[in-house]
Write a protein that holds these residues in place. Structure first.
Motif, PDB file in Angstrom:
ATOM      1  N   LEU A 181       0.823  -1.210   0.000  1.00  0.00           N
ATOM      2  CA  LEU A 181       0.000   0.000   0.000  1.00  0.00           C
ATOM      3  C   LEU A 181       0.855   1.256   0.000  1.00  0.00           C
ATOM      4  CD1 LEU A 181      -2.792   1.430   0.311  1.00  0.00           C
ATOM      5  CD2 LEU A 181      -2.461   1.252   2.784  1.00  0.00           C
ATOM      6  N   LEU A 215     -10.609   9.889   4.058  1.00  0.00           N
ATOM      7  CA  LEU A 215     -10.565   8.442   4.212  1.00  0.00           C
ATOM      8  C   LEU A 215     -11.961   7.838   4.253  1.00  0.00           C
ATOM      9  CD1 LEU A 215      -7.659   8.187   6.815  1.00  0.00           C
ATOM     10  CD2 LEU A 215      -7.565   7.568   4.397  1.00  0.00           C
ATOM     11  N   SER A 231     -13.138   5.170   1.472  1.00  0.00           N
ATOM     12  CA  SER A 231     -13.541   3.816   1.865  1.00  0.00           C
ATOM     13  C   SER A 231     -14.919   3.460   1.319  1.00  0.00           C
ATOM     14  CB  SER A 231     -13.519   3.661   3.383  1.00  0.00           C
ATOM     15  OG  SER A 231     -14.505   4.468   3.999  1.00  0.00           O
ATOM     16  N   SER A 251     -14.413   1.927  -1.988  1.00  0.00           N
ATOM     17  CA  SER A 251     -13.475   0.805  -2.019  1.00  0.00           C
ATOM     18  C   SER A 251     -14.191  -0.491  -1.677  1.00  0.00           C
ATOM     19  CB  SER A 251     -12.332   1.057  -1.020  1.00  0.00           C
ATOM     20  OG  SER A 251     -11.670   2.265  -1.315  1.00  0.00           O
ATOM     21  N   PRO A 270      -4.247   4.942  -0.088  1.00  0.00           N
ATOM     22  CA  PRO A 270      -5.681   4.730   0.116  1.00  0.00           C
ATOM     23  C   PRO A 270      -6.557   5.394  -0.948  1.00  0.00           C
ATOM     24  CG  PRO A 270      -4.615   5.231   2.202  1.00  0.00           C
ATOM     25  CD  PRO A 270      -3.588   5.462   1.132  1.00  0.00           C
TER      26      PRO A 270
END
Length: 281
Positions: free
Chosen positions: A17, A163, A167, A170, A232
């Motif tokens: 990552l 984030l 997410s 994702s 991310p």
């Protein structure tokens, strides 16, 4: 071929990552906050300091400028190499960077450091109880641990919202995944360090702010940099591309960056609230 396949299966996903992009491009926007944080820590030249999840030296470089002996450890090889280049360019012989895993600092002896610092680094390691235990182990009795951790769902934190949005685009995390944002929650923090033998009265928490500052980048530029260089966000865009939602993701992130930008002229100044954790060892 068999050996190559086995190596691929065992490669650390956290390493993958953070080596995926180039966090040095994002760290450029965080330099001023890193310097301000170090000023507030009251470092003396006699101290030995570990910067865990150090990146290319956003805090390690200003720490070393105080004359302290500093070791930066990061899981990403490219960031370690970048950090050592920066240290050499500045002539900082009291600073070195090396690869390592915050969950297992096997090459670091017990009670090595007066200060163990981790700004938004160790929180992303996958085994938080091991991370807390290792930070306590390598810190000298009478020393301290200082962490900067993003707070989940904090409306005053650009990164927490970034984030959260990322997410949502994702795929679901794998079984056994521990959300790194637990490091921004008091109950979890107390539990992690309690298992490492730290009493509750030795732990203090306070809110602080880190800022992303650039005189010439726009909010749109920032989101494009995150898309290209921040693991991310890169993953979120890759997933969104498969689902035909790239434009929607980009629109939400640009809207976020614009709403959080405090610059009154050109450029950006985007604050991000975080939780500062101070542990007396």
């Amino acid at each position: 071929m068999i050996k190559q396949a086995l190596e691929s299966k065992t490669e650390n996903p956290n390493k993958i990552l953070w080596e995926k992009g180039d966090f040095t491009e994002i760290a450029l926007l965080m330099r001023r906050s890193g310097e301000e944080l170090v000023t507030n820590l009251g470092i003396t030249s006699s101290q030995r300091i570990l910067d865990l999840g150090s990146g290319d030296g956003t805090t390690a470089i200003p720490l070393a400028r105080t004359g302290a002996e500093v070791l930066g450890i990061d899981i990403a090889k490219n960031l370690v190499e970048a950090g050592n280049r920066r240290a050499k360019e500045e002539g900082l012989s009291n600073l070195k960077f090396q690869e390592g895993d915050a969950c297992n600092l096997q090459e670091v002896p017990d009670h090595s450091f007066n200060l163990t610092l981790s700004m938004f680094g160790a929180m992303f390691a996958p085994k938080p109880f091991d991370v807390a235990s290792e930070m306590v182990r390598v810190t000298k009795p009478g020393g301290r641990i200082v962490m900067g951790n993003w707070i989940p769902n904090d409306p005053s934190s650009f990164v927490s919202q970034l984030l959260k949005i990322s997410s949502s685009f994702s795929p679901p995390p794998p079984e056994g995944f521990v959300n790194p944002m637990t490091w921004g929650m008091k109950a979890y923090i107390m539990d992690y360090f309690a298992k490492a033998g730290v009493k509750a009265e030795k732990i203090s928490l306070l809110k602080d702010t880190y800022s992303f500052i650039s005189p010439d980048k726009t909010p749109e530029d920032l989101i494009e940099s995150l898309r290209k260089y921040y693991g991310p966000t890169m993953n979120a865009f890759e997933s969104a591309e498969k689902n035909g939602k790239v434009d929607k993701l980009r629109e939400q992130l640009i809207e976020l960056a614009n709403s959080e930008n405090r610059s009154t002229g050109t450029g950006i100044s985007i604050p991000a609230t975080f939780l500062r954790v101070i542990v007396e060892v």
